[in-house]
Design a protein around this motif. Structure first.
Motif, short mmCIF file in Angstrom:
data_model
loop_
_atom_site.label_atom_id
_atom_site.label_comp_id
_atom_site.label_asym_id
_atom_site.label_seq_id
_atom_site.Cartn_x
_atom_site.Cartn_y
_atom_site.Cartn_z
N ASN A 147 0.82 -1.22 0.00
CA ASN A 147 0.00 0.00 0.00
C ASN A 147 0.85 1.27 0.00
O ASN A 147 0.42 2.30 0.48
N PHE A 148 2.07 1.19 -0.49
CA PHE A 148 2.90 2.40 -0.63
C PHE A 148 3.64 2.33 -1.95
O PHE A 148 3.60 1.29 -2.64
N ASN A 149 4.31 3.42 -2.31
CA ASN A 149 5.04 3.43 -3.58
C ASN A 149 6.20 2.45 -3.48
O ASN A 149 7.12 2.65 -2.71
N PRO A 156 0.60 3.42 -4.82
CA PRO A 156 0.26 2.28 -3.96
C PRO A 156 -0.48 1.21 -4.75
O PRO A 156 -1.26 1.53 -5.66
N TYR A 157 -0.22 -0.01 -4.44
CA TYR A 157 -0.88 -1.17 -5.06
C TYR A 157 -0.57 -1.34 -6.55
O TYR A 157 -1.25 -2.06 -7.27
N THR A 187 0.07 -4.45 5.23
CA THR A 187 0.53 -3.56 4.16
C THR A 187 -0.44 -3.55 2.97
O THR A 187 -0.11 -3.06 1.89
#
Ligand SMILES: [Zn+2]
Length: 434
Positions: A147-149, A156-157, A187
């Protein structure tokens, strides 16, 4: 191919042992197993003389991130390493080139240690797939979703889209089994866990995830839902037989029942769990409940080694100590988890995990000439308690010899070490900024 002059630990349902055994393969499959009478029955194109070694099914490493070998021995003693150290380091340094080089090196180490199948989750997993093919191992490979870069996604994703493409590219490969790999429940939010699960269902591929590894993970789901991580995942409908959960440390009896009912695969990563001070998973209970439990090394930054031999000794010793009972987890049970158990966890036990007619020819010869290997009264004990990965002399994957006389035939890892030395300065500089 005909393999002779070996003691075969078949790991079939009777755990048959054949001394002075012979195995015959045709292309990628085992076609006959028996004694020396088979030598005259077949005309082999290739004869492998095991020199009185022990022939076992190839080891299955049920959980790793092999490209992380680029960071091995860095920050081993840093507290809260994953979020404070590892994620930022990966964001700065992980690119296609690093994953290509790191995965090649890591797969070389696995091959030389007798691992014939491994499950991997990382970024730029296409590079891992190419390395797997090049060196000739069998891999269940999942692109990580967070869920982050991430290093390979600007949003995200982003890994979910990559997964889609990656699965289509490798879906029909002989050695590479593409998978979906949401990093962990904490995450990925509920919606994206369900999206990842749906993608795995739609494409009919495995799903790999870290589950119940961290104490803060348990706290989060207890706080938010009054559920354990396993119960939470079950409540959102993402647990079934295609799920392979790595670690599964913080699980209670109710969780174990869910894992059994849903036929969830488990990778027990004792070395990494112990080094990370995460706790002891109830692996002996899991084994006795006939859960699908195999052994994994975790990434080389967590567990440092990529061979399963090291894990076997640790599994035996830690669980005997933890349960205060030296009689539990017999050596044959440990070898079973290291081979057939890993195959079951990855839903590959119809193809690999034991030496039986009709299965893929994934086998390993462990030599018995080195000083640490004698005397032998119990083959399983020698493998679990005395052997080390450098005792592996021959490795056969899908009917092809890829390691012979302890030499990897498909890659020159000396060249890879030189490449690593070129990027070391960059790694040191990035690490010092954390
Ligand atoms: Zn891991």
């Amino acid at each position: 191919m005909l393999i002779k002059n070996v003691t075969i630990l078949t790991m079939n349902s009777n755990k048959d042992i054949i001394e002075r055994g012979v195995v015959v393969t045709d292309n990628d499959k085992i076609i006959d197993i028996g004694g020396e009478e088979l030598i005259d029955k077949y005309t082999a194109h290739e004869i492998v003389d095991g020199e009185e070694g022990i022939l076992i099914p190839g080891f299955v490493n049920a959980h790793t991130h092999c490209a992380m070998i680029a960071f091995r021995s860095l920050g081993d003693d840093v507290p809260d390493r994953l979020k404070r150290y590892l994620f930022p380091l990966e964001k700065m340094l992980v690119d296609k080139e690093l994953v290509s080089l790191g995965s090649k090196y890591g797969i070389c180490e696995m091959a030389l240690g007798g691992v014939t199948t491994f499950a991997d989750m990382y970024y730029f997993e296409d590079e891992v797939a190419k390395s797997t093919k090049e060196i000739g191992l069998r891999g269940v490979l999942g692109e990580t979703i967070v869920n982050f870069n991430a290093p390979d996604a600007d949003e995200p994703y982003g890994g979910l889209e990559y997964c889609n493409w990656f699965i289509d590219k490798w879906k029909n490969d002989e050695l590479v089994i593409p998978a979906v790999a949401p990093h962990a429940p904490y995450t990925n939010d509920t919606l994206y866990l369900q999206k990842a699960f749906k993608l795995a269902e739609d494409k009919d591929v495995p799903i790999l995830m870290h589950i119940a590894e961290m104490d803060y993970e348990t706290e989060k789901y207890m706080h938010e839902y009054n559920l354990t991580p396993v119960q939470y995942l079950n409540s959102i409908g993402v647990l079934n037989s295609r799920m392979v959960g790595a670690h599964m440390i913080h699980v209670n009896d109710e969780d174990l029942k869910i894992l059994k009912e849903k036929e969830v695969g488990i990778s027990h990563n004792i070395g990494a769990n112990a080094k990370g001070a995460h706790g002891v998973a109830p692996a002996y209970k899991m084994y006795n409940m006939d859960l699908k439990i195999g052994l994994g090394t975790d990434g080389p930054m967590s567990g440092n080694t990529l061979d399963i031999t090291t894990q076997m000794g640790l599994v035996a010793k830690v669980h005997k100590l933890y349960n205060n009972d030296r009689s539990i987890f017999t050596a044959d049970q440990i070898l079973e988890m290291a081979t057939l158990g890993g195959a079951r966890a990855l839903n590959l036990d119809h193809k690999i995990g034991s030496i039986e007619v009709g299965k893929k020819a994934d086998m390993v010869i462990v030599e018995t000439k080195s000083i640490n290997m004698q005397p032998i009264y119990d083959y399983y004990s020698v493998l679990v308690y005395s052997a080390n990965p450098s005792n592996v002399s021959t490795v056969i994957v899908n009917g092809k010899v890829i390691v012979k006389d302890k030499t990897l035939l498909t890659q020159d890892y000396g060249v890879l070490i030189k490449e690593f030395n070129k990027i070391k300065d960059k790694v040191v500089e990035a690490a010092s900024s954390l």
